[in-house]
Design an enzyme around this catalytic site. Sequence first.
Site, short mmCIF file in Angstrom:
data_model
loop_
_atom_site.label_atom_id
_atom_site.label_comp_id
_atom_site.label_asym_id
_atom_site.label_seq_id
_atom_site.Cartn_x
_atom_site.Cartn_y
_atom_site.Cartn_z
N TYR A 1 -2.72 -2.18 -10.64
CA TYR A 1 -2.77 -2.01 -9.18
C TYR A 1 -2.02 -3.16 -8.48
CZ TYR A 1 -4.56 -2.15 -4.43
OH TYR A 1 -4.64 -2.23 -3.07
N TYR B 1 -4.25 3.34 7.92
CA TYR B 1 -5.45 2.50 8.09
C TYR B 1 -6.35 3.13 9.17
CZ TYR B 1 -2.58 -0.79 5.41
OH TYR B 1 -1.80 -1.37 4.46
N LYS C 1 0.63 3.47 -2.98
CA LYS C 1 -0.54 4.31 -3.26
C LYS C 1 -0.20 5.79 -3.17
CE LYS C 1 -3.69 0.78 -1.43
NZ LYS C 1 -4.47 0.34 -0.25
N SER D 1 0.79 -1.24 0.00
CA SER D 1 0.00 0.00 0.00
C SER D 1 0.82 1.28 0.00
CB SER D 1 -0.90 0.03 1.23
OG SER D 1 -2.15 -0.46 0.91
N VAL E 1 0.83 -3.69 4.07
CA VAL E 1 0.65 -4.98 4.73
C VAL E 1 1.91 -5.86 4.77
CG1 VAL E 1 -1.84 -5.27 4.49
CG2 VAL E 1 -0.34 -5.93 2.62
N1 GLU Z 1 -2.12 -5.51 -2.26
C1 GLU Z 1 -2.84 -5.21 -1.13
C2 GLU Z 1 -4.31 -5.33 -1.36
O1 GLU Z 1 -4.87 -4.68 -2.18
C3 GLU Z 1 -2.47 -3.88 -0.57
C4 GLU Z 1 -2.84 -3.89 0.83
C5 GLU Z 1 -2.11 -2.97 1.73
O2 GLU Z 1 -0.87 -2.94 1.79
O3 GLU Z 1 -2.85 -2.26 2.44
O4 GLU Z 1 -4.94 -6.12 -0.73
#
Ligand code: GLU
Length: 335
Positions: free
Chosen positions: A205, A257, A83, A80, A275
């Site tokens: 993504y 989060y 992002k 994430s 994550v």
């Molecule tokens: N690839 C992960 C997902 O979309 C990213 C999650 C993350 O790091 O929050 O589930």
Amino acid sequence: MTATDEWRAEAIAHSTGASLLQTFLNDLHNRFQPLRDGKVADYIPELAKADPNWFAICIVTTDGRIFEVGDADQLFTIQSISKVFVHGLALEEHGRDFLLTKVGVEPTGDAFNAIILDEVSKRPYNPMVNAGAIATTSLIKGSCPTERLNRMLDMFRRYIGHDIFVDIATFMSERTTGLRNKAMAYLMQHFGMIDSRVDEALDLYFQQCSLMVNCRDLAVMAATLANHGINPLTGDRAISECYIRDILSVMYTCGMYNYAGEWAYRVGIPAKSGVSGGIIAVVPNQIGIAVFSPPLDKRGNSVRGVAVCEALSQHFGLHLLDSSMGCQKFLDMLN
Ligand code: GLU
């Protein structure tokens, strides 16, 4: 005092500040390495292979100095944290106003993978939750999937200062298990938030989440944001300065989060976690911080990562709203 004495005194103060910081990082590493709380993410099978003992802390200053301890060379997938940077690329390609018609900037308090859109506007809430990130990724320009992937890789290369690669095993693992992400993407297509190339957007993504980095790379990326968009090691501009404010605001309010509010309250600097156990944090004009340790707490943040960032913020008075300390103290100590 002669000029040489002055120079020498300054060099000693400089190295004393630097060695104090290095000692502090070493102590933090020793203090938090024994922490056994948290659990390595396993909802994507490839992530479950991480060693819970991996632990690295790295700080890069805006004048290009690197301080690190632990497993700073260990590669892992960026997840994430990507992002943040793809949000920046979409801002550059489309501008603030257009992007706001497709993705909001509102924290949610819901899980990162919640299947939820704003009831009135039908936009995903922000670019840091999965729905918002997929919508943002779907906007990256290019005539075909390869061109879009290459644009993204070029962008990451500018932030990191070297080539970056997709881990195919993680990409395939994300792709075969990411059913919630697929559900969300199709819901967004239904509401006109993303166009008909849904599967291509999802692949891009999943690829961005599967990019391999180490803790030092993340600290350089964070330092580039702290340095108004210029990579402090290469001198290359990674992103136009005018979008740094947008990126950091969204990190500050939505980056951690469901802990984003408490993080802003306790640590007080823009940050993003992923994550796989990485966290980046940005002290504008000063430093980029990265911590990597795979075991996560219930909200999905690295247990050791949160502990390290809280300790750093407290010790150096990094909270952006702490007027009594002022984060200038940090570079003053090193200079
Ligand atoms: N690839 C992960 C997902 O979309 C990213 C999650 C993350 O790091 O929050 O589930």
